[in-house]
Design an enzyme around this catalytic site. Sequence first.
Site, PDB file in Angstrom:
ATOM      1  N   THR A  45       0.574  -1.334   0.186  1.00  0.00           N
ATOM      2  CA  THR A  45      -0.597   0.244   0.056  1.00  0.00           C
ATOM      3  C   THR A  45       0.847   1.342   0.188  1.00  0.00           C
ATOM      4  O   THR A  45       0.534   2.221  -0.348  1.00  0.00           O
ATOM      5  CB  THR A  45      -0.517   0.300   1.205  1.00  0.00           C
ATOM      6  N   HIS A  48       2.455   1.521  -3.467  1.00  0.00           N
ATOM      7  CA  HIS A  48       0.939   2.591  -4.592  1.00  0.00           C
ATOM      8  C   HIS A  48       1.050   4.030  -4.139  1.00  0.00           C
ATOM      9  O   HIS A  48       1.161   5.015  -4.747  1.00  0.00           O
ATOM     10  CB  HIS A  48      -1.112   2.045  -3.882  1.00  0.00           C
TER      11      HIS A  48
HETATM   12 ZN    ZN Z   1       0.247  -3.354   4.763  1.00  0.00          ZN
END
Ligand code: ZN
Length: 347
Positions: A45, A48
């Site tokens: 994440t 990203h």
């Molecule tokens: Zn994580």
Amino acid sequence: MRPNTMKALEKSKPEEGLWMVQAPVPEIGADEVLIRINKTGICGTDIHIWNWDEWAAATVPVPMITGHEFAGEIVEIGRNVTGLEIGQRCSGEGHLITTDSRQSRAGKFHLDPGTRGIGVNEQGAFAQYLKLPAFNVVPLPDDVPDEIGAILDPLGNAVHTALSFDLLGEDVLITGAGPIGIMAAAVVRHAGARHVVITDINPDRLKLAEHVVPTVRTVDVSSEELQDVITELGMKEGFDVGLEMSGSQIALDQMVEALVMGGKIALLGIPPGKSPVDWSRIVFKAITIKGVYGREMFETWYKMIAMLQNGLDVSRVITHQMKVDDFADGFAAMKSGRSGKVVLDWT
Ligand code: ZN
């Protein structure tokens, strides 16, 4: 004793990168605690968010302190908080929930639709201090070190996915040998499965899988057929349980093909968009599919800490540990696709 400002790794502007900034130390509310961060893990994440892809640009407001995988120590306690002490080492659930939804009121906090994530929707853990609702705190026992505490969030994804179905004596296929897939293999092995097979097309990841879980059978599906592995291992009809960790449509197809009639699939991997699924194959094989999101609060946390204390060893999935000032190297290692978990030291 309480400083006014702290180091924090921030998405300061809507473009690629993260920046080390001085930010105010958060003020806590009556039901919150302040945690001094010792170690943090870098998640996909966070990559990203670093890359500022379409998802990140649509989801993350700037400025935002990123990060949600952490271990630290409680240094301040809100006046309503009971059962926690200053000096308590802890990790914590990064999903902040509401308590008035149907599922929350049923005690299924991980299914609350109002969930907000630290480091995504709320100020995160890549900082010297983090404020967190006391409800979200998970105390760390002395025998769980900070670097493991810093990866309990993704280990929790692995545990939640792996424990979706009975594993004892079962043959389990895991597609995707990223850190969570590899940790899932370790959990599945710990939980008493017979054959544990993990697939990928990245040889470095498969090598790491063997390093973390020596008894796992790795399969590079770019050069080896799963059906041959099924025959080699002496499975009569295929795998009983599949854990999809890659988000790849091809991997899901291979999994459906390799399962027994009535097999079960837990899906954690997120496909990049809408993807074609051969539903008739799934119907005729009578396959059960379960989507998995986050960790069960707090059953997953309870189980994973208990397993860590009972011999589950995922420590080798951490391939890089570095001082937070070298964070750019850590992100580069993650982006190379050749690392396991990368842990940053904030002390
Ligand atoms: Zn994580």
